[in-house]
Scaffold this motif. Structure first.
Motif, mmCIF file in Angstrom:
data_model
loop_
_atom_site.group_PDB
_atom_site.id
_atom_site.type_symbol
_atom_site.label_atom_id
_atom_site.label_comp_id
_atom_site.label_asym_id
_atom_site.label_seq_id
_atom_site.Cartn_x
_atom_site.Cartn_y
_atom_site.Cartn_z
ATOM 1 N N LEU A 100 0.143 14.251 -7.770
ATOM 2 C CA LEU A 100 0.267 12.795 -7.936
ATOM 3 C C LEU A 100 1.650 12.343 -8.398
ATOM 4 O O LEU A 100 1.886 11.139 -8.529
ATOM 5 C CB LEU A 100 -0.783 12.286 -8.925
ATOM 6 N N LEU A 101 2.561 13.286 -8.612
ATOM 7 C CA LEU A 101 3.887 12.927 -9.108
ATOM 8 C C LEU A 101 4.581 11.865 -8.252
ATOM 9 O O LEU A 101 5.118 10.888 -8.795
ATOM 10 C CB LEU A 101 4.761 14.184 -9.222
ATOM 11 N N PRO A 102 4.585 11.976 -6.912
ATOM 12 C CA PRO A 102 5.233 10.927 -6.101
ATOM 13 C C PRO A 102 4.594 9.557 -6.289
ATOM 14 O O PRO A 102 5.291 8.532 -6.281
ATOM 15 C CB PRO A 102 5.035 11.416 -4.657
ATOM 16 N N MET A 103 3.284 9.516 -6.501
ATOM 17 C CA MET A 103 2.590 8.243 -6.710
ATOM 18 C C MET A 103 2.948 7.666 -8.077
ATOM 19 O O MET A 103 3.180 6.459 -8.220
ATOM 20 C CB MET A 103 1.078 8.463 -6.602
ATOM 21 N N LYS A 104 3.039 8.514 -9.089
ATOM 22 C CA LYS A 104 3.371 8.047 -10.434
ATOM 23 C C LYS A 104 4.798 7.531 -10.514
ATOM 24 O O LYS A 104 5.089 6.565 -11.228
ATOM 25 C CB LYS A 104 3.189 9.191 -11.439
ATOM 26 N N GLU A 105 5.708 8.161 -9.777
ATOM 27 C CA GLU A 105 7.120 7.767 -9.815
ATOM 28 C C GLU A 105 7.333 6.361 -9.264
ATOM 29 O O GLU A 105 8.276 5.674 -9.658
ATOM 30 C CB GLU A 105 7.966 8.779 -9.043
ATOM 31 N N GLN A 106 6.461 5.923 -8.360
ATOM 32 C CA GLN A 106 6.601 4.566 -7.803
ATOM 33 C C GLN A 106 6.210 3.519 -8.837
ATOM 34 O O GLN A 106 6.761 2.431 -8.852
ATOM 35 C CB GLN A 106 5.753 4.444 -6.533
ATOM 36 N N ASN A 107 5.211 3.839 -9.655
ATOM 37 C CA ASN A 107 4.920 3.074 -10.873
ATOM 38 C C ASN A 107 4.627 1.596 -10.648
ATOM 39 O O ASN A 107 4.864 0.764 -11.509
ATOM 40 C CB ASN A 107 6.086 3.213 -11.864
ATOM 41 N N HIS A 108 4.118 1.231 -9.470
ATOM 42 C CA HIS A 108 3.796 -0.179 -9.213
ATOM 43 C C HIS A 108 2.293 -0.415 -9.081
ATOM 44 O O HIS A 108 1.824 -1.518 -9.318
ATOM 45 C CB HIS A 108 4.470 -0.667 -7.928
ATOM 46 N N VAL A 156 0.835 -1.197 0.000
ATOM 47 C CA VAL A 156 0.000 0.000 0.000
ATOM 48 C C VAL A 156 0.877 1.257 0.000
ATOM 49 O O VAL A 156 1.732 1.423 0.871
ATOM 50 C CB VAL A 156 -0.952 0.028 1.222
ATOM 51 N N ASN A 157 0.673 2.105 -0.997
ATOM 52 C CA ASN A 157 1.356 3.401 -1.063
ATOM 53 C C ASN A 157 0.333 4.501 -0.810
ATOM 54 O O ASN A 157 -0.664 4.589 -1.535
ATOM 55 C CB ASN A 157 1.989 3.607 -2.452
ATOM 56 N N SER A 158 0.578 5.333 0.208
ATOM 57 C CA SER A 158 -0.370 6.378 0.573
ATOM 58 C C SER A 158 0.218 7.758 0.298
ATOM 59 O O SER A 158 1.418 7.975 0.474
ATOM 60 C CB SER A 158 -0.734 6.267 2.059
ATOM 61 N N LEU A 159 -0.648 8.683 -0.114
ATOM 62 C CA LEU A 159 -0.192 10.028 -0.445
ATOM 63 C C LEU A 159 -1.269 11.046 -0.084
ATOM 64 O O LEU A 159 -2.412 10.922 -0.517
ATOM 65 C CB LEU A 159 0.111 10.114 -1.949
ATOM 66 N N ALA A 160 -0.901 12.045 0.706
ATOM 67 C CA ALA A 160 -1.821 13.145 1.017
ATOM 68 C C ALA A 160 -1.828 14.139 -0.142
ATOM 69 O O ALA A 160 -0.781 14.480 -0.687
ATOM 70 C CB ALA A 160 -1.393 13.838 2.310
ATOM 71 N N CYS A 161 -3.021 14.593 -0.499
ATOM 72 C CA CYS A 161 -3.183 15.566 -1.592
ATOM 73 C C CYS A 161 -3.997 16.756 -1.074
ATOM 74 O O CYS A 161 -5.186 16.902 -1.398
ATOM 75 C CB CYS A 161 -3.893 14.913 -2.775
ATOM 76 N N PRO A 162 -3.376 17.613 -0.265
ATOM 77 C CA PRO A 162 -4.117 18.677 0.424
ATOM 78 C C PRO A 162 -4.706 19.748 -0.483
ATOM 79 O O PRO A 162 -5.580 20.498 -0.048
ATOM 80 C CB PRO A 162 -3.067 19.280 1.367
ATOM 81 N N LEU A 163 -4.269 19.815 -1.742
ATOM 82 C CA LEU A 163 -4.781 20.855 -2.638
ATOM 83 C C LEU A 163 -6.109 20.477 -3.291
ATOM 84 O O LEU A 163 -6.808 21.347 -3.827
ATOM 85 C CB LEU A 163 -3.754 21.160 -3.733
ATOM 86 N N PHE A 164 -6.488 19.202 -3.234
ATOM 87 C CA PHE A 164 -7.653 18.746 -3.990
ATOM 88 C C PHE A 164 -8.982 19.276 -3.432
ATOM 89 O O PHE A 164 -9.843 19.724 -4.181
ATOM 90 C CB PHE A 164 -7.702 17.220 -4.057
ATOM 91 N N GLY A 183 -10.239 21.029 -16.577
ATOM 92 C CA GLY A 183 -9.521 22.088 -17.263
ATOM 93 C C GLY A 183 -8.055 22.156 -16.882
ATOM 94 O O GLY A 183 -7.551 21.331 -16.097
ATOM 95 N N LYS A 184 -7.353 23.131 -17.425
ATOM 96 C CA LYS A 184 -5.906 23.238 -17.277
ATOM 97 C C LYS A 184 -5.476 23.389 -15.827
ATOM 98 O O LYS A 184 -4.527 22.737 -15.376
ATOM 99 C CB LYS A 184 -5.393 24.416 -18.109
ATOM 100 N N GLU A 185 -6.158 24.258 -15.081
ATOM 101 C CA GLU A 185 -5.776 24.481 -13.680
ATOM 102 C C GLU A 185 -5.900 23.200 -12.867
ATOM 103 O O GLU A 185 -5.001 22.835 -12.101
ATOM 104 C CB GLU A 185 -6.650 25.574 -13.059
ATOM 105 N N ALA A 186 -7.004 22.479 -13.038
ATOM 106 C CA ALA A 186 -7.214 21.226 -12.314
ATOM 107 C C ALA A 186 -6.143 20.203 -12.694
ATOM 108 O O ALA A 186 -5.582 19.518 -11.817
ATOM 109 C CB ALA A 186 -8.604 20.671 -12.606
ATOM 110 N N GLU A 187 -5.839 20.090 -13.984
ATOM 111 C CA GLU A 187 -4.837 19.116 -14.433
ATOM 112 C C GLU A 187 -3.455 19.427 -13.864
ATOM 113 O O GLU A 187 -2.730 18.505 -13.467
ATOM 114 C CB GLU A 187 -4.784 19.087 -15.963
ATOM 115 N N GLU A 188 -3.104 20.688 -13.810
ATOM 116 C CA GLU A 188 -1.788 21.063 -13.279
ATOM 117 C C GLU A 188 -1.671 20.720 -11.799
ATOM 118 O O GLU A 188 -0.647 20.207 -11.344
ATOM 119 C CB GLU A 188 -1.546 22.561 -13.496
ATOM 120 N N ILE A 189 -2.724 20.987 -11.033
ATOM 121 C CA ILE A 189 -2.713 20.679 -9.595
ATOM 122 C C ILE A 189 -2.659 19.177 -9.364
ATOM 123 O O ILE A 189 -1.894 18.679 -8.531
ATOM 124 C CB ILE A 189 -3.946 21.305 -8.908
ATOM 125 N N VAL A 190 -3.450 18.435 -10.121
ATOM 126 C CA VAL A 190 -3.471 16.971 -9.971
ATOM 127 C C VAL A 190 -2.138 16.370 -10.398
ATOM 128 O O VAL A 190 -1.596 15.485 -9.718
ATOM 129 C CB VAL A 190 -4.646 16.358 -10.775
#
Length: 272
Positions: A168-176, A138-146, A157-164
């Motif tokens: 989520l970058l740390p979650m994507k980098e684990q890639n499992h 289990v990989n957990s990540l807090a996303c306080p901006l959401f 839209g663009k603003e939402a995509e940039e924030i997401v």
């Protein structure tokens, strides 16, 4: 008498649970209270969340509800056991249903969880997942901006995509992970953006469907499903401004809800 199902949340996110309850239990009346005035709950102390949750609960108990859904992951993590212990009606949270849905979905036993600081810090999902299946990663990540983003009505839209993307970058980098739990009921409102960012290879899980199924099962067990002919009467309350609340409600249900009201809830005396 057709007693209603009560649903509480820190803001607008729990409306995603209400929508699923309406779909699965079309005869049931629902009363929703979103504490938009004090949202988000994620950064708040456990004691504040506990106090606010009891205030919302007392407001709905005055309306003679037959079951309470705590449609807020942070409130579920901090208060569910206490509410279940002290209330005479069934109380359902959203964490265990979400955990069960993720375990059904995963094929490689690598599950990601995103949520508020409070939910992630409580490790409630880790405990719920390991309590059902012990050999999970289990990989957990807090996303306080959401949550603030959703409460402001920024859902795409663009603003939402940039924030997401940034969040989520740390979650994507684990890639499992092959499964991602949306550990906050606000997050399904930006599910399409999250899916786009995390990738189509990851199954994105919302607890709403499983939570509604659990409500149905419990009401049936207690012989409390409404079988009359009256049309359900839904009520929506918010502690904050009506504008964004009404806009998001209408975007979820694709129609104007019949009963909206902004309310002030009483301060709870925590002697429960």
């Amino acid at each position: 008498m057709n007693q209603a199902i009560g649903v509480i949340d820190s803001g607008v996110g729990g409306l995603t649970v209400v929508h699923e309850l309406m779909r699965q239990l079309p005869k049931e009346s629902l009363i929703y209270l979103g504490d938009t005035l004090r949202c988000p709950y994620g950064p708040r102390s456990k004691e504040d969340v506990r106090k606010f949750t009891w205030e919302m609960t007392d407001f709905l108990l005055d309306k003679q509800i037959k079951l309470l859904v705590v449609a807020c992951n942070t409130a579920t993590a901090f208060t569910l056991n206490e509410l279940q212990e002290h209330l005479s009606i069934p109380v359902i949270g959203v964490i265990k249903p979400g955990a069960r849905a993720a375990i059904k979905a995963t094929e490689n036993s690598h599950i990601g969880v995103i949520g508020t600081e409070g939910t992630i810090g409580s490790k409630a999902y880790n405990q719920a997942l390991s309590g059902i299946k012990s050999d999970l990663h289990v990989n957990s990540l807090a996303c306080p901006l959401f949550v603030p983003m959703v409460e402001q009505g920024v859902l795409s839209g663009k603003e939402a995509e940039e924030i997401v993307e940034k969040s989520l970058l740390p979650m994507k980098e684990q890639n499992h992970i092959d499964t991602l739990i949306l550990g906050c009921t606000h997050y399904p409102l930006i599910k399409e953006t999250i899916q786009k960012v995390i990738g189509s290879q990851v199954t994105v899980i919302s607890s709403s469907e499983e939570t509604a199924r659990e409500v149905s099962t419990i009401l049936e067990f207690h012989n409390q499903l409404y079988n009359g002919l009256d049309t359900p009467a839904h009520q929506f309350y918010t502690t904050g401004e009506m504008g964004v609340f009404a806009k998001i409600t209408e975007s979820i249900f694709r129609e104007s809800a019949a009963y909206f009201q902004s309310v002030t809830i009483k301060k709870a005396v925590i002697a429960h």
